[in-house]
Motif scaffolding. Structure first.
Motif: not given
Ligand SMILES: N[C@@H](CCC(=O)N[C@@H](CS)C(=O)NCC(=O)O)C(=O)O
Length: 278
Positions: A62-88
């Motif tokens: 996404x190339x977001x971190x230069x702008x985030x650094x300049x503005x002083x903003x933390x950015x958090x990007x989680x996974x889009x779902x649970x995952x794993x063998x026991x998960x539907x």
């Protein structure tokens, strides 16, 4: 504390990949967190990714971190779902692992782990903001399925968020094939329940009215999902009816990819920073 899996210096700040056991999903969950240089505390922008993504797509493309650094903003990007063998899961790319749709599933076999609405609005925020120098002021943005997530969570939880934007969001999942398929699977057949997770219908119903001074949406006009799945005209019509300001920018020649998002990401970070630091 969440386990730090990898650390990289980027644009003067620090990017970490993290992992933790989630009580909400009952699975391990992964995410990335960018923290600018300095001691903070900083506002936090939560990024919700689209179908097939992990935390890595946004982080590397996404190339977001230069702008985030300049503005002083933390950015958090989680996974889009649970995952794993026991998960539907499902063989299709638009259901199951990688396609959590930011709702809490009520239907079998999804209900035990697919709780992405509660995860993002609860445990994710709590864990991130306990571990990193956050000031409790938050924005939310996302792409496609994650654009739907950003808009609906912002509209449903205005006490959590100060700003919201989206790239090529699924504007009205009750009226497109991706949404109809996922909502049938996760929520069942009751369309009244679906409406609680539909950005255009939420805006039309006056959700979060008066809370967001503007909502920024960028949409490529060469996006192959535009007419069939994304339908930004439904967001515009709803906003017009409800008196919600929304800025939908149709970007000529851009497609659905991270090349499109990288081209306008700095505008979104600036849009959030202006509101989060006001
Ligand atoms: N694989 C699907 C499309 C999936 C897709 O476009 N996913 C978007 C989000 S909706 C994405 O961000 N993909 C990952 C990437 O580009 O890195 C298809 O071929 O139709």
């Amino acid at each position: 504390m969440m386990e730090v899996v990898k650390t990289h210096a980027v644009h003067g700040g620090t990017l970490r990949y993290l992992k933790h056991d989630s009580q909400t999903t009952g699975t391990p969950m992964t995410l990335s967190v960018f923290v600018p240089a300095g001691t903070g505390p900083f506002p936090v922008l939560y990024w919700l990714s689209g179908l097939t993504c992990t935390e890595d797509n946004f982080t590397t493309k996404a190339g977001a971190y230069q702008a985030a650094a300049a503005h002083g903003v933390i950015i958090v990007a989680p996974d889009t779902s649970p995952r794993g063998e026991g998960v539907a899961d499902d063989e299709a790319y638009d259901l199951g692992q990688g396609a959590g749709f930011y709702v809490d599933a009520t239907q079998s076999p999804w209900a035990p782990h697919f709780k992405m609405e509660s995860y993002v609005t609860g445990e994710l925020i709590e864990k991130v903001e306990a571990q990193f120098p956050a000031n409790g002021v938050r924005g939310v943005s996302g792409h496609s399925m994650g654009g739907h997530g950003a808009l609906t969570l912002a509209l449903k939880y205005p006490h959590l968020f100060t700003s919201v934007s989206a790239f090529a969001p699924i504007s009205s999942p009750t009226r497109c094939p991706w949404g109809e398929k996922a909502f049938t699977a996760y929520l069942g057949d009751d369309r009244a329940e679906w409406a609680r997770h539909d950005a255009a219908l939420l805006i039309e119903a006056g959700a979060a009215k008066g809370h967001y001074d503007d909502i920024l949406v960028d949409q490529g006009d060469a996006d192959s999902f535009l007419e069939n799945q994304l339908k930004p005209e439904l967001l515009l019509a709803a906003a017009d009816k409800a008196g919600q300001k929304i800025t939908v920018r149709m970007q000529p020649a851009y497609d659905h990819s991270y090349f499109f998002m990288a081209s306008f990401m700095a505008d979104h970070v600036a849009f959030h920073a202006a509101r989060l630091k006001a």
